[in-house]
Write a protein that holds these residues in place. Structure first.
Motif, PDB file in Angstrom:
ATOM      1  N   LEU A  47       0.836  -1.211   0.000  1.00 28.57           N
ATOM      2  CA  LEU A  47       0.000   0.000   0.000  1.00 28.57           C
ATOM      3  C   LEU A  47       0.866   1.254   0.000  1.00 28.57           C
ATOM      4  O   LEU A  47       0.577   2.231  -0.711  1.00 28.57           O
ATOM      5  N   LEU A  48       1.947   1.241   0.753  1.00 24.44           N
ATOM      6  CA  LEU A  48       2.826   2.399   0.852  1.00 24.44           C
ATOM      7  C   LEU A  48       3.505   2.708  -0.478  1.00 24.44           C
ATOM      8  O   LEU A  48       3.834   3.862  -0.762  1.00 24.44           O
ATOM      9  N   ALA A  49       3.716   1.672  -1.308  1.00 26.21           N
ATOM     10  CA  ALA A  49       4.394   1.865  -2.586  1.00 26.21           C
ATOM     11  C   ALA A  49       3.581   2.727  -3.544  1.00 26.21           C
ATOM     12  O   ALA A  49       4.142   3.263  -4.511  1.00 26.21           O
ATOM     13  N   PHE A  50       2.298   2.877  -3.313  1.00 30.79           N
ATOM     14  CA  PHE A  50       1.433   3.669  -4.204  1.00 30.79           C
ATOM     15  C   PHE A  50       1.159   5.056  -3.623  1.00 30.79           C
ATOM     16  O   PHE A  50       0.206   5.715  -4.019  1.00 30.79           O
ATOM     17  N   THR A  51       2.011   5.488  -2.689  1.00 30.98           N
ATOM     18  CA  THR A  51       1.841   6.801  -2.068  1.00 30.98           C
ATOM     19  C   THR A  51       3.157   7.579  -2.156  1.00 30.98           C
ATOM     20  O   THR A  51       4.191   7.036  -2.573  1.00 30.98           O
ATOM     21  N   ASP A  52       3.120   8.854  -1.747  1.00 26.24           N
ATOM     22  CA  ASP A  52       4.329   9.676  -1.713  1.00 26.24           C
ATOM     23  C   ASP A  52       4.816   9.863  -0.275  1.00 26.24           C
ATOM     24  O   ASP A  52       5.323  10.924   0.077  1.00 26.24           O
ATOM     25  N   ALA A  53       4.676   8.825   0.538  1.00 28.56           N
ATOM     26  CA  ALA A  53       5.052   8.908   1.949  1.00 28.56           C
ATOM     27  C   ALA A  53       6.524   9.279   2.101  1.00 28.56           C
ATOM     28  O   ALA A  53       7.399   8.714   1.435  1.00 28.56           O
ATOM     29  N   GLN A  54       6.776  10.250   2.974  1.00 27.67           N
ATOM     30  CA  GLN A  54       8.128  10.720   3.255  1.00 27.67           C
ATOM     31  C   GLN A  54       8.267  10.971   4.749  1.00 27.67           C
ATOM     32  O   GLN A  54       7.276  11.242   5.437  1.00 27.67           O
ATOM     33  N   SER A  55       9.514  10.897   5.240  1.00 31.49           N
ATOM     34  CA  SER A  55       9.747  11.175   6.653  1.00 31.49           C
ATOM     35  C   SER A  55       9.797  12.684   6.889  1.00 31.49           C
ATOM     36  O   SER A  55      10.261  13.445   6.033  1.00 31.49           O
ATOM     37  N   GLY A  56       9.309  13.106   8.056  1.00 31.60           N
ATOM     38  CA  GLY A  56       9.345  14.512   8.412  1.00 31.60           C
ATOM     39  C   GLY A  56       8.420  15.401   7.621  1.00 31.60           C
ATOM     40  O   GLY A  56       8.536  16.626   7.654  1.00 31.60           O
ATOM     41  N   ARG A  57       7.494  14.807   6.908  1.00 27.54           N
ATOM     42  CA  ARG A  57       6.581  15.590   6.081  1.00 27.54           C
ATOM     43  C   ARG A  57       5.355  15.966   6.900  1.00 27.54           C
ATOM     44  O   ARG A  57       4.729  15.105   7.526  1.00 27.54           O
ATOM     45  N   THR A  58       4.998  17.239   6.878  1.00 23.04           N
ATOM     46  CA  THR A  58       3.836  17.699   7.636  1.00 23.04           C
ATOM     47  C   THR A  58       2.545  17.540   6.848  1.00 23.04           C
ATOM     48  O   THR A  58       1.481  17.361   7.440  1.00 23.04           O
ATOM     49  N   ALA A  59       2.608  17.573   5.520  1.00 19.12           N
ATOM     50  CA  ALA A  59       1.398  17.426   4.713  1.00 19.12           C
ATOM     51  C   ALA A  59       0.942  15.975   4.722  1.00 19.12           C
ATOM     52  O   ALA A  59       1.722  15.049   4.992  1.00 19.12           O
ATOM     53  N   ALA A  60      -0.319  15.783   4.438  1.00 19.46           N
ATOM     54  CA  ALA A  60      -0.890  14.442   4.424  1.00 19.46           C
ATOM     55  C   ALA A  60      -0.315  13.622   3.265  1.00 19.46           C
ATOM     56  O   ALA A  60      -0.021  14.151   2.186  1.00 19.46           O
ATOM     57  N   THR A  61      -0.146  12.321   3.498  1.00 24.90           N
ATOM     58  CA  THR A  61       0.346  11.431   2.450  1.00 24.90           C
ATOM     59  C   THR A  61      -0.700  11.287   1.356  1.00 24.90           C
ATOM     60  O   THR A  61      -1.875  11.074   1.634  1.00 24.90           O
ATOM     61  N   ARG A  62      -0.250  11.402   0.109  1.00 23.28           N
ATOM     62  CA  ARG A  62      -1.175  11.342  -1.018  1.00 23.28           C
ATOM     63  C   ARG A  62      -1.017  10.033  -1.784  1.00 23.28           C
ATOM     64  O   ARG A  62       0.059   9.437  -1.828  1.00 23.28           O
TER      65      ARG A  62
END
Length: 306
Positions: A47-62
């Motif tokens: 599931l994470l592979a289809f998102t732009d998840a990053q560490s230290g990011r304040t915006a919501a993961t898209r």
């Protein structure tokens, strides 16, 4: 005189559904840890592979769809690490199996101090990979390492930085991988050899078959399923290696020993690209599954032809 027939009523069989429920109740203690520690993280990683998840990011993961996978197709560094990973996996697995097979055949003989030899053969297996890596870093040390000191004593030079030179880094790491993993393969093959009937070997010897002929006709067919299983598992374990190479070289020099797991680790925990690193993991799982399926199909087909 009349005889009264006495009938004994047989207990009714339990319904199949009741038996299934009981079986599931017994399996659950082992199934729950697998679901929580293996299947759950795997699904989350996909599931994470289809998102732009990053560490230290304040915006919501898209949700980004297949964007990470599209980027991977053009990432030459990743595919170079994948090529290095395949070279590492094959370069470790093949000599590991051949050396372990020879050692297992030797330890299966009626030798003096055989029990002691078997115990010593599995010592590397009992050592953590971090300890093995530190120990071999000392062996390969360019200034005071055992290898260079031995070469100097033999008049063959010395002082070479085995882990820091582009030409020798990967072969040096492969040697360590073979040494560290050979006991595991030896134990599996030795267990298979214990199940080969000695009567068949003795009968083949009486018929005049030499050692090589006895191995081909009697020993190898008996241990072939074990050899196939342990080779397949070694290929997977070696391709997914991380700790040993990380301690030895950290992926250097110049990325020459950067295995795919090291590359994904750096993307996730050094650069904080969790979504991109998860996409790498998905690609690695898919490709190694296909390669393993082709390998197993070929080996099994070869066995049926014989």
């Amino acid at each position: 005189m009349t005889t009264v027939a006495r009938t004994t009523a047989r207990p009714a069989a339990r319904p199949a559904s009741a038996r299934d429920h009981g079986a599931w109740f017994l399996v659950l203690p082992a199934l729950i840890p697998i679901l929580v520690l293996s299947v759950g993280p795997l699904l989350y990683g996909i599931l994470l592979a289809f998102t732009d998840a990053q560490s230290g990011r304040t915006a919501a993961t898209r949700w980004t769809g297949v964007l990470n996978f599209q980027d991977l197709l053009h990432d030459t560094l990743f595919w170079e690490s994948f090529r290095i990973g395949l070279l590492w996996a094959v370069g470790v697995t093949v000599p590991q199996f051949l050396l372990a097979l020879g050692l297992a055949l030797l330890l299966d003989q009626d030798l003096r101090l055989r029990r002691l030899a078997r115990a010593l053969a599995i010592v590397p297996w009992a050592m953590p990979e971090v300890v093995v890596g530190v120990m071999w870093r000392l062996v390969y040390n360019p200034d005071a390492g055992v290898l260079n000191e031995t070469l100097r004593d033999l008049g063959l030079g010395g002082g070479r930085d085995w882990l820091g030179t582009l030409a020798t880094a990967l072969p040096a790491v492969i040697v360590v991988g073979v040494w560290a993993g050979m006991p595991r393969t030896t134990v599996a093959l030795l267990a298979g050899l214990q199940n080969v009937p000695r009567e068949l070997r003795e009968a083949a010897a009486v018929d005049g078959a030499g050692a090589w002929r006895r191995f081909r006709a009697v020993t190898w067919p008996a241990i072939r399923p074990v050899a196939l299983a342990v080779t397949s598992l070694n290929l997977i374990w070696n391709f997914n290696a991380f700790a040993l190479v990380y301690v030895l070289t950290g992926g250097g020099p110049g990325g020459r020993t950067r295995l795919p797991m090291l590359f994904a680790y750096e993307e996730a925990f050094r650069y904080g690209q969790f979504g991109y690193a998860a996409a790498m993991g998905c690609v690695m799982v898919a490709v190694i599954s296909v390669l393993l399926a082709v390998f197993l199909a070929g080996r099994l087909r070869g066995g049926e032809d014989r």
